[in-house]
Design a protein around this motif. Structure first.
Motif: not given
Length: 378
Positions: A59-77, A84-86
């Protein structure tokens, strides 16, 4: 152990506006030199409390649940709201991803059309072997600056040069203006596409405009005319022409008044003659008028244009979303193969194979898009 954020990664490799989350993660692998799955597990954490389903090949798209989204944001800074806006896929949570304490991610196919971003516009975001894939949304399928209709190829830039198709560029300029002016533009254009599709399947012998456009498109792409005939580009100018007319408040009011004073048949004739004039088909109005008169009872149910006019001029009238409803039987097929089977006859298999090789089978199509982002699906 989770991967530490690399120095300046958010600055060096920010997501592109409208990018697939999976596209951004795959591009990030070039920075680390890791497979996408290993990078993803490193971002989310390597404990048993992380679950990653599927692979980029499934699958070409990656979906995350809420805790995973939070961790992704923390990793990228980067703040999650900024990501989410982009990244449209972050605006929703896939129905198969449970929002619990376990960090979950899954690769699925996108449900919304996607294209390769214009390379000159996205600059250094393009990396060797790593494409920038974006959701074009309502009118992002054409780069007017570089005169390209963007196509859906997962591995390299693919597009159609529009220098010999100036009417497509003009239509896109008008389409973009319509999108800026109306929040329901996608539904309006989808109805117009259904209207024009009902003309396409007639196979008119009098038609010369589409035939000429098909020849020019075939010359640009190097494909046979039959291969490019079902592509959305061929009928795009007429689709936008019809959409702008149906959406014009002046014409809606005039049609209501004509129906009230002179009857539904007079309103129908007025609308068809104006479409004929704007579309540059002098013979079209008489043909359509004859068609509606021979099948007056079924026209409202099967003809998307007559059905729209009937809803517009009904006693109650409407300005709601229901005005742009397209009957299921009248919807222009989204899939290239379905259009090819109706427009090219028995050669549809070889036509589809050649179109797929030229990347003409995917990308933007005129379909309703009531939500901002793509709808997650299995």
């Amino acid at each position: 152990m989770p991967l530490p954020p690399p120095a300046r990664t958010p600055d060096r490799l920010p997501p592109v506006e409208g990018e697939l989350t999976g596209s951004w993660i795959r591009r990030m692998t070039a920075v680390y030199g890791l497979p996408a799955q290993d990078l993803l597990r490193g971002i989310l954490g390597s404990s048993h409390r992380v679950e990653v389903t599927g692979t980029p090949s499934s699958g070409m798209e990656l979906f995350l649940n809420a805790p995973a989204k939070t961790r992704l944001a923390r990793f990228t800074g980067a703040p999650l709201a900024r990501l989410t806006a982009v990244l449209p896929a972050l605006t929703t949570t896939h129905e198969r991803l449970v929002n619990d304490e376990i960090l979950r991610a899954a690769w699925y196919r996108p449900c919304a059309a996607w294209v390769g971003a214009c390379p000159p516009c996205t600059g250094r975001a393009w990396l060797p072997g790593q494409s920038v894939l974006v959701y074009p949304q309502a009118a992002g399928h054409v780069c007017r600056r570089h005169r390209r209709w963007l196509l859906a190829h997962p591995g390299r830039p693919a597009s159609i040069a529009l220098e010999t198709l100036p009417e497509v560029l003009t239509a896109h300029r008008r389409h973009a203006a319509l999108v800026r002016a109306r929040p329901d533009a996608a539904d309006l254009v989808a109805l117009a596409a259904a209207v024009v599709w009902s003309w396409q399947v007639q196979g008119w012998r009098s038609e010369t405009v589409w035939q000429d456009r098909v020849r020019r498109l075939a010359a640009v792409t190097g494909c046979r005319p039959a291969v490019v005939m079902p592509h959305a580009l061929v009928c795009y100018p007429e689709t936008i022409t019809v959409a702008r007319l149906l959406g014009a408040a002046y014409w809606q009011q005039r049609l209501r008044e004509t129906a009230a004073t002179d009857g539904a048949e007079a309103a129908t004739t007025l609308l068809l003659r104006e479409i004929s004039r704007r579309a540059g088909r002098p013979w079209l109005a008489d043909w359509l008028i004859a068609y509606t008169r021979t099948k007056p009872r079924t026209a409202v149910r099967t003809d998307p244009l007559i059905g729209w006019l009937d809803r517009l001029t009904s006693a109650a009238g409407t300005t709601s979303d229901g005005l742009w409803t397209v009957p299921r039987t009248a919807v222009r097929p989204v899939e290239y193969s379905d259009r090819a089977s109706l427009l090219t006859g028995g050669r549809s298999r070889t036509v589809r194979e050649e179109a797929k090789a030229a990347f003409l089978t995917g990308g933007w199509e005129a379909v309703p898009s009531p939500r901002r982002g793509p709808t997650p699906c299995p």
